[in-house]
Design a protein around this motif. Structure first.
Motif, PDB file in Angstrom:
ATOM      1  N   GLU A 181       0.826  -1.210   0.000  1.00 17.24           N
ATOM      2  CA  GLU A 181       0.000   0.000   0.000  1.00 17.24           C
ATOM      3  C   GLU A 181       0.861   1.262   0.000  1.00 17.24           C
ATOM      4  O   GLU A 181       1.819   1.394   0.769  1.00 17.24           O
ATOM      5  CB  GLU A 181      -0.931   0.013   1.217  1.00 17.24           C
ATOM      6  CG  GLU A 181      -1.962   1.123   1.170  1.00 17.24           C
ATOM      7  CD  GLU A 181      -3.016   0.999   2.255  1.00 17.24           C
ATOM      8  OE1 GLU A 181      -3.909   1.864   2.296  1.00 17.24           O
ATOM      9  OE2 GLU A 181      -2.949   0.041   3.054  1.00 17.24           O
ATOM     10  N   GLY A 182       0.524   2.169  -0.904  1.00 16.72           N
ATOM     11  CA  GLY A 182       1.235   3.440  -0.989  1.00 16.72           C
ATOM     12  C   GLY A 182       2.546   3.378  -1.741  1.00 16.72           C
ATOM     13  O   GLY A 182       3.304   4.350  -1.748  1.00 16.72           O
ATOM     14  N   LYS A 183       2.823   2.279  -2.423  1.00 21.70           N
ATOM     15  CA  LYS A 183       4.116   2.112  -3.088  1.00 21.70           C
ATOM     16  C   LYS A 183       4.068   2.396  -4.595  1.00 21.70           C
ATOM     17  O   LYS A 183       5.093   2.701  -5.196  1.00 21.70           O
ATOM     18  CB  LYS A 183       4.632   0.682  -2.871  1.00 21.70           C
ATOM     19  CG  LYS A 183       4.733   0.264  -1.405  1.00 21.70           C
ATOM     20  CD  LYS A 183       5.770   1.059  -0.654  1.00 21.70           C
ATOM     21  CE  LYS A 183       5.753   0.746   0.843  1.00 21.70           C
ATOM     22  NZ  LYS A 183       6.040  -0.645   1.151  1.00 21.70           N
ATOM     23  N   SER A 184       2.918   2.256  -5.235  1.00 16.47           N
ATOM     24  CA  SER A 184       2.845   2.387  -6.691  1.00 16.47           C
ATOM     25  C   SER A 184       2.545   3.818  -7.116  1.00 16.47           C
ATOM     26  O   SER A 184       1.672   4.470  -6.528  1.00 16.47           O
ATOM     27  CB  SER A 184       1.754   1.461  -7.247  1.00 16.47           C
ATOM     28  OG  SER A 184       1.550   1.702  -8.629  1.00 16.47           O
ATOM     29  N   PRO A 185       3.224   4.325  -8.153  1.00  9.62           N
ATOM     30  CA  PRO A 185       2.874   5.651  -8.677  1.00  9.62           C
ATOM     31  C   PRO A 185       1.479   5.690  -9.287  1.00  9.62           C
ATOM     32  O   PRO A 185       0.943   6.777  -9.499  1.00  9.62           O
ATOM     33  CB  PRO A 185       3.952   5.911  -9.734  1.00  9.62           C
ATOM     34  CG  PRO A 185       4.511   4.575 -10.070  1.00  9.62           C
ATOM     35  CD  PRO A 185       4.384   3.744  -8.844  1.00  9.62           C
ATOM     36  N   ARG A 186       0.880   4.537  -9.539  1.00 11.66           N
ATOM     37  CA  ARG A 186      -0.486   4.470 -10.077  1.00 11.66           C
ATOM     38  C   ARG A 186      -1.521   4.527  -8.958  1.00 11.66           C
ATOM     39  O   ARG A 186      -2.712   4.392  -9.197  1.00 11.66           O
ATOM     40  CB  ARG A 186      -0.633   3.195 -10.914  1.00 11.66           C
ATOM     41  CG  ARG A 186      -2.024   2.836 -11.424  1.00 11.66           C
ATOM     42  CD  ARG A 186      -2.672   3.942 -12.260  1.00 11.66           C
ATOM     43  NE  ARG A 186      -3.962   3.505 -12.759  1.00 11.66           N
ATOM     44  CZ  ARG A 186      -5.106   3.569 -12.087  1.00 11.66           C
ATOM     45  NH1 ARG A 186      -5.118   4.050 -10.860  1.00 11.66           N
ATOM     46  NH2 ARG A 186      -6.237   3.154 -12.640  1.00 11.66           N
ATOM     47  N   GLY A 187      -1.090   4.730  -7.724  1.00  9.47           N
ATOM     48  CA  GLY A 187      -2.031   4.826  -6.618  1.00  9.47           C
ATOM     49  C   GLY A 187      -2.451   3.466  -6.104  1.00  9.47           C
ATOM     50  O   GLY A 187      -1.794   2.445  -6.343  1.00  9.47           O
ATOM     51  N   LEU A 188      -3.581   3.440  -5.399  1.00 13.41           N
ATOM     52  CA  LEU A 188      -4.024   2.202  -4.760  1.00 13.41           C
ATOM     53  C   LEU A 188      -4.292   1.101  -5.776  1.00 13.41           C
ATOM     54  O   LEU A 188      -4.003  -0.072  -5.521  1.00 13.41           O
ATOM     55  CB  LEU A 188      -5.280   2.475  -3.920  1.00 13.41           C
ATOM     56  CG  LEU A 188      -5.838   1.301  -3.108  1.00 13.41           C
ATOM     57  CD1 LEU A 188      -4.775   0.697  -2.197  1.00 13.41           C
ATOM     58  CD2 LEU A 188      -7.053   1.739  -2.292  1.00 13.41           C
TER      59      LEU A 188
END
Length: 473
Positions: free
Chosen positions: A245-252
């Motif tokens: 959670e919170g790791k992808s630049p694409r959001g959730l």
């Protein structure tokens, strides 16, 4: 002299024993793993062009195997697509269609027990059969997966939004605010035919599912097995564990897809560790296109037009990746036309299982495509929305006789002259060529009329509802 003979003997013995795991793999009937994402779009993986969602395991799976660019779901929404995959038949042929699109908490029916699932087919060959994840083909006890050929089930009977929480989206959708719904039944988590939890913490569902899949593989490694892993994600509401959670630049949404990718990687790693990889066919796909009305909580169809609940390409063309080291040639991109209905007859061919002979199958054996023996096996594909044929594809050409924007309340548009697209040249379906190719229109119209009269429509199973919601113990 005796010493040298002993050295030679034991050296030869070691060579034989070192090759035994591979020999054992080749002598046992092949294992089958089908991994089904929920609402994952054609453009949501790195290997299908997404610029910011990281999917290294699925990308590597594609490099080590075969990536299909023209793979289709059997329907544009969850329930009928799953029926198509498991039976090799059009959902309208099995009665899995109707108003409401999918089975719900008040459904009185499910996938008819008269249908033969891939699990029932492989059980006849002595396979251990397991399902981890979402079923969505009937929640009443008589329709559960344990009554449809699966020895083991761990998962939910329907979608992850059919509980007390509708969405995690800040804006909400359909006018329903995010958060708890007091009057809704709790989402149940089953182990076989027993509810073991209500409203499980979905942040950890992918990790729990992954562990269940791996444990099933380990329990079943000494006999052939079928594992159908049907993730609840990235269908909304979206949940990822703290590790993602919170790791992808694409959001959730990107977090959830990245965790699903991790899950696939753990499964492939387990197969290699157990030396089962060279005797296991793994196929990854999605049940339909992206749920566009969910906005940033839904996925992307990439260059394709539209999404879930539509018979445009974005609604039904989905990722398809086949992996079997030593059997499927690595780093192959296939443009062969393929449907999830083709999985059952293809698996039958691979496992040398007997297909049901008392019914018509709409799926086609694609094992020749998988093993590089032919470029294509399927020429024509119908696109259904519920009981109606909306479009026909034949070769490079697709004709729309009815069109419908996803989740639009309006009636479908009827086209006296169908919209005609060259799908190879124009996968985004932008340029109607009907006026320029009247002969192609005439040919596809014949296929359309033939499809409409190819079988007698059975009653809708989806429209059968209980007088009032019932809770199972």
């Amino acid at each position: 002299m005796i010493h040298r003979l002993n050295v030679r003997f034991f050296g030869s013995l070691l060579l034989v024993l070192s090759g035994f795991p591979m020999l054992a793999q080749s002598q046992k009937a092949p294992n089958i793993i089908v991994i089904l994402a929920d609402d994952l779009g054609y453009g949501d993986l790195g290997c299908y062009g997404h610029p910011t969602i990281s999917t290294p395991n699925l990308d590597r799976m594609a490099v080590e195997g075969m990536r299909f660019t023209e793979f289709y779901s059997g329907a544009a929404v969850c329930t009928p697509s799953r029926a198509a995959l498991l039976t090799g038949r059009l959902p309208a042929r099995t009665g899995v269609y109707g108003k409401g699109d999918v089975f719900r908490q008040n459904s009185a029916s499910g996938l008819p027990l008269s249908e033969v699932t891939v699990a029932e087919m492989l059980k006849e060959k002595g396979y251990a059969t397991g399902l981890v994840g979402k079923w969505h083909l009937g929640h009443l006890r008589e329709f559960l997966p344990t009554r449809q050929g699966f020895d083991y089930w761990f998962g939910t009977p329907y979608s992850n939004d059919m509980g007390k929480v509708f969405t995690t989206s800040k804006a909400g959708v359909y006018g329903i605010p995010p958060g708890p719904r007091a009057n809704a039944p709790a989402l149940p988590l089953y182990k076989n035919e027993t509810i073991i939890e209500e409203e499980p913490d979905q942040h950890f569902l992918t990790k729990r599912y992954t562990d269940e899949v791996i444990q099933f593989i380990k329990r079943s490694k000494d006999k052939p097995f079928l594992m159908y892993y049907a993730s609840n994600f990235p269908h909304t509401p979206l949940y990822a564990s703290p590790d993602f959670e919170g790791k992808s630049p694409r959001g959730l949404y990107g977090d959830v897809v990245a965790e699903l990718d991790w899950s696939v990687g753990q499964i492939l790693k387990t197969l290699k560790e157990l030396k089962l990889d060279q005797n296991t066919l793994v196929f990854f796909t999605s049940d339909n296109g992206p749920w566009l009305v969910q906005k940033d909580h839904g996925g992307s169809a990439g260059l394709l037009f539209e999404g879930k609940n539509s018979t445009y390409e974005g609604g039904m063309r989905v990722p398809g990746i086949a992996w079997w080291p030593g059997k499927i040639k690595a780093n192959v991109t296939s443009t062969a036309l393929m449907s999830n209905m083709d999985l059952l007859p293809t698996i039958a061919a691979v496992a040398k299982a007997s297909l049901p002979k008392d019914r018509i199958l709409d799926g086609i054996d694609q094992s020749g495509v998988l093993f590089g023996q032919q470029e294509k096996a399927r020429e024509m594909l119908p696109y259904y929305l519920n009981e109606q044929v909306f479009a026909i594809r034949k070769g490079s050409w697709k004709a729309h006789f009815l069109t419908h924007a996803s989740y639009s309340p309006a009636a479908p548009d009827v086209h006296a002259t169908p919209l005609l697209y060259n799908i190879d040249n124009d996968p985004s379906e932008k340029y109607d060529l009907a006026k320029d190719y009247p002969d192609i229109v005439a040919d596809l119209t014949k296929e359309y009329e033939k499809q409409k009269t190819s079988f007698t429509l059975p009653p809708s199973e989806i429209e059968k509802v209980l007088p009032s919601p019932q809770k199972q113990n």
